[in-house]
Write a protein that holds these residues in place. Structure first.
Motif, PDB file in Angstrom:
ATOM      1  N   GLU A 211       0.883  -1.066  -0.082  1.00 19.24           N
ATOM      2  CA  GLU A 211       0.054  -0.269  -0.033  1.00 19.24           C
ATOM      3  C   GLU A 211       0.748   1.202   0.063  1.00 19.24           C
ATOM      4  OE1 GLU A 211      -3.324   0.160  -0.526  1.00 19.24           O
ATOM      5  OE2 GLU A 211      -3.443  -1.963  -0.502  1.00 19.24           O
ATOM      6  N   ALA A 212       1.799   1.328   0.710  1.00 19.20           N
ATOM      7  CA  ALA A 212       3.035   2.510   0.676  1.00 19.20           C
ATOM      8  C   ALA A 212       3.544   2.537  -0.622  1.00 19.20           C
ATOM      9  CB  ALA A 212       3.881   2.452   1.926  1.00 19.20           C
ATOM     10  N   SER A 213       3.907   1.530  -1.022  1.00 21.69           N
ATOM     11  CA  SER A 213       4.621   1.629  -2.455  1.00 21.69           C
ATOM     12  C   SER A 213       3.694   2.411  -3.505  1.00 21.69           C
ATOM     13  CB  SER A 213       4.969   0.310  -2.955  1.00 21.69           C
ATOM     14  OG  SER A 213       5.439   0.072  -4.105  1.00 21.69           O
ATOM     15  N   ALA A 214       2.284   1.834  -3.355  1.00 21.00           N
ATOM     16  CA  ALA A 214       1.158   2.376  -4.173  1.00 21.00           C
ATOM     17  C   ALA A 214       1.068   3.916  -4.165  1.00 21.00           C
ATOM     18  CB  ALA A 214      -0.024   1.400  -4.419  1.00 21.00           C
ATOM     19  N   LEU A 215       0.872   4.255  -3.022  1.00 23.15           N
ATOM     20  CA  LEU A 215       0.855   5.536  -2.457  1.00 23.15           C
ATOM     21  C   LEU A 215       2.335   6.497  -3.061  1.00 23.15           C
ATOM     22  CD1 LEU A 215      -0.753   7.763  -0.894  1.00 23.15           C
ATOM     23  CD2 LEU A 215       0.796   7.106   0.843  1.00 23.15           C
ATOM     24  N   PHE A 216       3.131   5.891  -2.798  1.00 18.65           N
ATOM     25  CA  PHE A 216       4.245   6.700  -3.265  1.00 18.65           C
ATOM     26  C   PHE A 216       4.418   6.835  -4.804  1.00 18.65           C
ATOM     27  CE2 PHE A 216       6.142   5.445   0.942  1.00 18.65           C
ATOM     28  CZ  PHE A 216       5.991   7.108   1.569  1.00 18.65           C
ATOM     29  N   ASN A 217       4.179   5.891  -5.347  1.00 18.16           N
ATOM     30  CA  ASN A 217       4.125   5.684  -6.889  1.00 18.16           C
ATOM     31  C   ASN A 217       2.848   6.601  -7.451  1.00 18.16           C
ATOM     32  OD1 ASN A 217       5.970   3.853  -7.178  1.00 18.16           O
ATOM     33  ND2 ASN A 217       4.678   2.172  -7.261  1.00 18.16           N
TER      34      ASN A 217
ATOM     35  N   ILE B 224       2.067   9.328  -5.738  1.00 17.44           N
ATOM     36  CA  ILE B 224       2.703  10.776  -5.640  1.00 17.44           C
ATOM     37  C   ILE B 224       3.616  11.009  -6.500  1.00 17.44           C
ATOM     38  CG2 ILE B 224       3.958  12.103  -3.902  1.00 17.44           C
ATOM     39  CD1 ILE B 224       2.324  10.601  -1.690  1.00 17.44           C
ATOM     40  N   HIS B 225       4.540  10.152  -6.833  1.00 18.83           N
ATOM     41  CA  HIS B 225       5.511  10.183  -7.675  1.00 18.83           C
ATOM     42  C   HIS B 225       4.808  10.778  -9.074  1.00 18.83           C
ATOM     43  CE1 HIS B 225       8.725   9.353 -10.702  1.00 18.83           C
ATOM     44  NE2 HIS B 225       9.699   9.706  -9.686  1.00 18.83           N
ATOM     45  N   ARG B 226       3.809   9.863  -9.491  1.00 17.12           N
ATOM     46  CA  ARG B 226       3.209  10.391 -10.855  1.00 17.12           C
ATOM     47  C   ARG B 226       2.727  11.710 -11.072  1.00 17.12           C
ATOM     48  NH1 ARG B 226       1.365   5.098 -10.670  1.00 17.12           N
ATOM     49  NH2 ARG B 226      -0.809   6.120 -10.063  1.00 17.12           N
ATOM     50  N   ILE B 227       2.107  11.983  -9.974  1.00 20.54           N
ATOM     51  CA  ILE B 227       1.321  13.457  -9.859  1.00 20.54           C
ATOM     52  C   ILE B 227       2.476  14.220  -9.874  1.00 20.54           C
ATOM     53  CG2 ILE B 227       0.057  14.889  -8.349  1.00 20.54           C
ATOM     54  CD1 ILE B 227      -1.550  12.418  -7.366  1.00 20.54           C
ATOM     55  N   ASN B 228       3.672  14.392  -9.098  1.00 15.12           N
ATOM     56  CA  ASN B 228       4.570  15.362  -8.911  1.00 15.12           C
ATOM     57  C   ASN B 228       5.223  15.513 -10.079  1.00 15.12           C
ATOM     58  OD1 ASN B 228       6.072  17.152  -7.481  1.00 15.12           O
ATOM     59  ND2 ASN B 228       7.630  15.550  -6.869  1.00 15.12           N
ATOM     60  N   PHE B 229       5.534  14.367 -10.953  1.00 12.87           N
ATOM     61  CA  PHE B 229       6.405  14.554 -12.186  1.00 12.87           C
ATOM     62  C   PHE B 229       5.650  14.764 -13.268  1.00 12.87           C
ATOM     63  CE2 PHE B 229       9.460  13.264  -8.822  1.00 12.87           C
ATOM     64  CZ  PHE B 229      10.352  14.347  -8.924  1.00 12.87           C
ATOM     65  N   SER B 230       4.405  14.770 -13.337  1.00 20.04           N
ATOM     66  CA  SER B 230       3.787  14.695 -14.623  1.00 20.04           C
ATOM     67  C   SER B 230       3.431  16.381 -14.920  1.00 20.04           C
ATOM     68  CB  SER B 230       2.316  13.843 -14.614  1.00 20.04           C
ATOM     69  OG  SER B 230       1.447  14.668 -13.449  1.00 20.04           O
ATOM     70  N   ALA B 231       3.890  16.410 -16.103  1.00 17.09           N
ATOM     71  CA  ALA B 231       4.054  17.818 -16.531  1.00 17.09           C
ATOM     72  C   ALA B 231       2.620  17.935 -17.515  1.00 17.09           C
ATOM     73  CB  ALA B 231       5.045  18.486 -17.403  1.00 17.09           C
ATOM     74  N   PRO B 232       1.933  19.067 -17.417  1.00 14.39           N
ATOM     75  CA  PRO B 232       0.465  19.227 -18.207  1.00 14.39           C
ATOM     76  C   PRO B 232       0.811  19.103 -19.644  1.00 14.39           C
ATOM     77  CG  PRO B 232       0.994  21.289 -17.135  1.00 14.39           C
ATOM     78  CD  PRO B 232       2.082  20.217 -16.617  1.00 14.39           C
ATOM     79  N   TRP B 233       2.313  19.603 -20.030  1.00 13.24           N
ATOM     80  CA  TRP B 233       2.286  19.866 -21.439  1.00 13.24           C
ATOM     81  C   TRP B 233       2.809  18.498 -22.176  1.00 13.24           C
ATOM     82  CZ3 TRP B 233       4.512  22.438 -17.689  1.00 13.24           C
ATOM     83  CH2 TRP B 233       6.097  21.870 -17.266  1.00 13.24           C
ATOM     84  N   THR B 234       3.447  17.439 -21.246  1.00 10.98           N
ATOM     85  CA  THR B 234       3.676  16.203 -22.047  1.00 10.98           C
ATOM     86  C   THR B 234       2.626  15.411 -22.416  1.00 10.98           C
ATOM     87  OG1 THR B 234       4.021  15.050 -19.819  1.00 10.98           O
ATOM     88  CG2 THR B 234       5.681  16.211 -20.717  1.00 10.98           C
ATOM     89  N   PRO B 235       2.538  14.589 -23.543  1.00  4.42           N
ATOM     90  CA  PRO B 235       1.415  13.753 -24.065  1.00  4.42           C
ATOM     91  C   PRO B 235       1.466  12.633 -23.299  1.00  4.42           C
ATOM     92  CG  PRO B 235       3.348  13.782 -25.397  1.00  4.42           C
ATOM     93  CD  PRO B 235       3.807  14.870 -24.520  1.00  4.42           C
ATOM     94  N   PRO B 236       0.311  12.108 -22.781  1.00  4.70           N
ATOM     95  CA  PRO B 236       0.171  11.088 -22.091  1.00  4.70           C
ATOM     96  C   PRO B 236       0.717   9.798 -22.798  1.00  4.70           C
ATOM     97  CG  PRO B 236      -2.044  11.527 -23.152  1.00  4.70           C
ATOM     98  CD  PRO B 236      -0.926  12.629 -23.383  1.00  4.70           C
ATOM     99  N   ARG B 237       1.467   8.975 -21.989  1.00 12.72           N
ATOM    100  CA  ARG B 237       2.026   7.645 -22.486  1.00 12.72           C
ATOM    101  C   ARG B 237       0.943   6.778 -22.731  1.00 12.72           C
ATOM    102  NH1 ARG B 237       6.637   6.773 -17.924  1.00 12.72           N
ATOM    103  NH2 ARG B 237       6.669   8.911 -17.743  1.00 12.72           N
TER     104      ARG B 237
END
Length: 54
Positions: free
Chosen positions: A31-37, A39-52
Motif C-alpha cells: 500500500e505504501a509503495s502504491a501511494l508513493f508511486n 505521488i511520484h506520478r502526480i509530482n512529475f507529470s507535466a501538463p504539456w507532456t503527452p500521455p504515455r
C-alpha cells in the motif's frame, strides 16, 4: 506430558502470530509503495507532456 502440550500449542500460536505479522508487513509495504508511486506520478507529470500509451 502437560509441558509437551503447552509447548506444541505455544509453537503453533507463535507461528501463526509471526505469519500474521509478515502478512501485515507485506500489505503495508504494498500500500505504501502504491501511494508513493501515485505521488511520484502526480509530482512529475507535466501538463504539456503527452500521455504515455500502455
Amino acid at each position: 506430558m502437560m509441558d509437551e502440550h503447552f509447548d506444541r500449542n505455544y509453537q503453533v500460536g507463535r507461528a501463526e502470530l509471526h505469519a500474521g505479522i509478515d502478512a501485515l508487513g507485506r500489505r503495508l509495504w504494498r500500500e505504501a509503495s502504491a501511494l508513493f508511486n501515485a505521488i511520484h506520478r502526480i509530482n512529475f507529470s507535466a501538463p504539456w507532456t503527452p500521455p504515455r500509451s500502455p
